[in-house]
Design a protein around this motif. Structure first.
Motif, mmCIF file in Angstrom:
data_model
loop_
_atom_site.group_PDB
_atom_site.id
_atom_site.type_symbol
_atom_site.label_atom_id
_atom_site.label_comp_id
_atom_site.label_asym_id
_atom_site.label_seq_id
_atom_site.Cartn_x
_atom_site.Cartn_y
_atom_site.Cartn_z
ATOM 1 N N GLY A 182 0.830 -1.062 0.176
ATOM 2 C CA GLY A 182 -0.066 -0.098 0.118
ATOM 3 C C GLY A 182 0.905 1.352 -0.164
ATOM 4 O O GLY A 182 0.373 2.295 0.217
ATOM 5 N N LYS A 183 2.231 0.984 -0.372
ATOM 6 C CA LYS A 183 2.980 2.196 -0.472
ATOM 7 C C LYS A 183 2.594 3.159 -1.456
ATOM 8 O O LYS A 183 2.667 4.403 -1.752
ATOM 9 C CB LYS A 183 4.346 1.636 -0.634
ATOM 10 N N SER A 184 2.287 2.592 -2.552
ATOM 11 C CA SER A 184 1.870 3.167 -3.746
ATOM 12 C C SER A 184 0.315 3.609 -3.950
ATOM 13 O O SER A 184 -0.403 2.870 -3.383
ATOM 14 C CB SER A 184 2.224 2.343 -4.994
ATOM 15 N N LYS A 185 0.212 4.647 -4.557
ATOM 16 C CA LYS A 185 -1.023 5.266 -4.649
ATOM 17 C C LYS A 185 -1.902 4.031 -5.322
ATOM 18 O O LYS A 185 -3.229 3.875 -4.434
ATOM 19 C CB LYS A 185 -1.231 6.357 -5.609
ATOM 20 N N VAL A 186 -1.530 3.298 -6.341
ATOM 21 C CA VAL A 186 -2.400 2.468 -7.074
ATOM 22 C C VAL A 186 -2.594 1.099 -6.082
ATOM 23 O O VAL A 186 -3.733 0.624 -5.998
ATOM 24 C CB VAL A 186 -1.802 1.992 -8.512
ATOM 25 N N SER A 187 -1.613 0.906 -5.401
ATOM 26 C CA SER A 187 -1.821 -0.473 -4.383
ATOM 27 C C SER A 187 -2.810 -0.188 -3.267
ATOM 28 O O SER A 187 -3.936 -1.071 -2.951
ATOM 29 C CB SER A 187 -0.586 -1.131 -4.151
#
Lengths: 441, 441
Positions: free
Chosen positions: B222-227
């Protein structure tokens, strides 16, 4: 050590013509032995020196008289030892060789292995059994790390053109290797393990000169105080200020990695895959969690998992149920057991104009393993080649293996054991494309 | 799906007593089938529900009437789908179960596998063939990632007590799992793969309450926006602000990792090794480069590769030639081929009072493989147990394997395929010891 080198040179797939030189023996391993290099009839291409350090200078002098073309100096006991005498000895050897214009690999190295010709001038006779032939040239300051990399590569679809251990680099350094390998037709990717650098300016100049011609991947240690100091006593030079090197390498067009695993993963992708034209990646997964893992890694390394174009999204919606993530990333959800849907989804994404690379992430089980076939035709039907890296996981020896291996053989995809590693390798491809873009400007 | 669950439950090492419930069939897989749960004679411990989403509520009501002790709700189509109706359905199911005080695993999950008893209530009948029994409980929000972790664990000396996929966590969440597993005598290490968290406060409270009782390792995406966004449509909750969670986890005594590989490597060390009393690590290597790699990783994760005490240094100098690094790290150099020196060096470092852990890094080759024996006696002769993690590399099936496996079996060392991974795992041990120190204060 001498015995192991002789064994390496005389065994393997295509043994060299080897002439042992030893003042006290008439015959070594069944080969006629000469008391001195000077007594040898005919020309000598390469001298491999495995003598005590104090005998090396006179041996180099014989090489010069005999006009050998190159020397591999395996002997340790030079600039890396505590005693100042080692440093003096190394300078003496370098000056001799430089005056005669003879390149020396070493001292304090394990030698070189030309995987293509089979010439194994190292003290590791196992190399031909350990590594496959391929397109990666591995230059390692440490022979031990070269060995570790070779073992790690063994069970994977990755092969080497040359494995070279540089040791103390008395007159042949990373810069000369870059120059040589950029023109070596057997080498497509240059992978380097590096500790200290004596002539950073020369290396950076060589890297910049050939920027974008072939990918150069560097794994450098010396981040910690203690490994910086250890570098001095390992191959005779301080590791230096780590962050400055990292910045300079990136500027000079190097792909920087930070583990043996990443060095090999990125090298494998670069030899097996086309490059993405930009940073847009489509992520197609049988299980959403794997996609989320990959998205995190992609974004960390500057790849974009952007929404699909309306056309592509409409096509996907046509055959995917609205119960899963259908935007980028795509989670096939229950459709994962329907091979025709899997194939259609892959085809749509391979044909999408915006998405310039594809990550495929599937965990197989007995329930879906039977379905996993016919992917080859999907890839064959697509005209534009784009990188497809995958993490398709299943029991070893499962039915999927045949299909995956065939796809890897045909260059349609490169498979990794975890989604993180597939995403990191893909980012390496994009990093190299970016380097090429910059060098063309 | 129902078929796969039935297969999972009825095969494996110790099949359960399974009663199929299905209104339209008299017999499933040779077992007498009941039209409704209510018709079943006697008590029912666990109901596994694999029905279309719209039939789930009435099925839960039957479970309540029948007083089942727990429910595994595999069915998808709840809070994770685009349509609001899924969210409403999940709330309805939760309220029903909460009123009756019945814990539900799921919905939208792949179930649970109790590796010790062999009860495989998942839709993956291959699990008993894939994973070994051991001391790690794996809690995964994603069933797919649990499968990926199981495959990655397969060829390694790591085993599981339980594998649990939580899915949407309608009334059983990570917090309840922490509470349950802290008291589970089959579990020594709790490893979690996490996407979104609905009740972060409850989780952090549970973590803090049991801080230091058993190691908890968390790999969160969940580090990235998309995940982060994908998390919503995967298991029905946003991943949330990654950095804040990382900080909160560390404060609550969690070992935070960032890949499947690290999750398993650290879990393996924690189940197989004693803990170091402090951060001082001795590094002993057959090849200096491997030691430098390990030193970099150690320092990054807060371990110290400090100089040896004068006594230890004097002892080492007695049998090591002055041509290599003899301070910490130690490069055995040419002495590597002398097994008696290797054994003596290991013994000196195991007996050193300051160094509370040992990293052993060796690349074997035909030249030294024969020497590699007798290590067991060295370890047996040492009274104080300290963690020894190694990266001892060689051809698979080589002579070393017997010795390494015996050492692993006896708990004397834990072996990894690269020096980076050995060092990272050791740092995980120290991290847990630090957590224990803090929780005792």
């Amino acid at each position: 050590m001498g015995y192991q080198v002789m064994k390496s040179l005389t065994t393997g797939k295509k043994p060299e013509k080897v002439i042992p030189v030893n003042p006290s023996k008439k015959c070594i391993m069944g080969l006629e032995t000469y008391p001195s290099l000077i007594n040898v009839d005919g020309d000598v291409d390469l001298a491999v020196i495995v003598l005590p350090a104090h005998l090396v200078s006179s041996s180099i002098k014989e090489c010069i008289r005999k006009k050998v073309k190159g020397i591999i100096l395996i002997t340790a006991g030079f600039a890396e030892i505590e005693d100042q005498s080692g440093y003096i000895l190394q300078r003496e050897v370098s000056e001799l060789a430089n005056r005669a214009d003879i390149p020396i690999i070493g001292p304090n190295c394990f030698g070189i292995f030309n995987v293509k010709t089979g010439m194994n001038a190292t003290f590791n006779p196992d190399f031909p059994d350990t590594v496959k032939e391929g397109k990666v040239a591995l230059i390692s300051q440490s022979g031990g790390v070269a060995g570790a990399i070779a073992f790690e590569s063994r069970t994977r679809n990755i092969g080497f053109s040359k494995i070279i251990s540089l040791g103390n680099r008395c007159n042949t350094d990373f810069a000369e290797m870059i120059e040589y390998l950029m023109d070596d037709s057997d080498t497509e990717v240059i992978a380097m393990y590096m500790e200290g650098i004596d002539e950073p300016r020369l290396l950076l100049e060589a890297l910049s000169e050939f920027r974008g011609k072939k990918p150069v991947i560097i794994y450098k240690v010396g981040k910690s105080k203690v490994s910086d100091m250890a570098s001095q006593s390992h191959t005779g030079s301080l590791a230096g200020r780590f962050d400055i090197y990292m910045g300079a390498f990136r500027q000079a067009g190097v792909i920087v990695v930070d583990s043996i695993t990443d060095l090999l993963d990125v090298a494998q992708a670069l030899t097996c895959s086309p490059l993405p034209k930009d940073s847009n990646v489509a992520v197609l997964s049988g299980q959403a969690g794997l996609a989320m893992i990959a998205c995190d890694v992609c974004e960390t390394f500057g790849m974009q998992v952007n929404p699909f174009s309306p056309e592509t999204q409409t096509k996907l919606n046509r055959f995917l149920p609205p119960v899963t993530i259908r935007t980028n990333p795509v989670d096939l959800g229950p459709a994962w057991n329907n091979m025709s849907v899997v194939r259609d989804a892959i085809k749509v994404l391979l044909n999408d104009k915006v998405m310039s690379s594809l990550l495929l992430l599937f965990v197989m089980s007995g329930a879906n393993e039977d379905n996993f076939s016919g992917l080859s035709e999907v890839f064959e039907s697509v005209t534009e080649r784009k990188p497809v890296l995958s993490s398709i996981l299943s029991l070893p020896g499962g039915k999927w293996e045949t299909e995956i291996k065939a796809l890897e053989q045909s260059g349609s995809l490169v498979n990794y054991p975890t989604p993180e590693r597939a995403a990191r390798a893909l980012a390496g491809l994009w990093e190299y494309q970016r380097i090429r873009n910059l060098s063309e400007q």
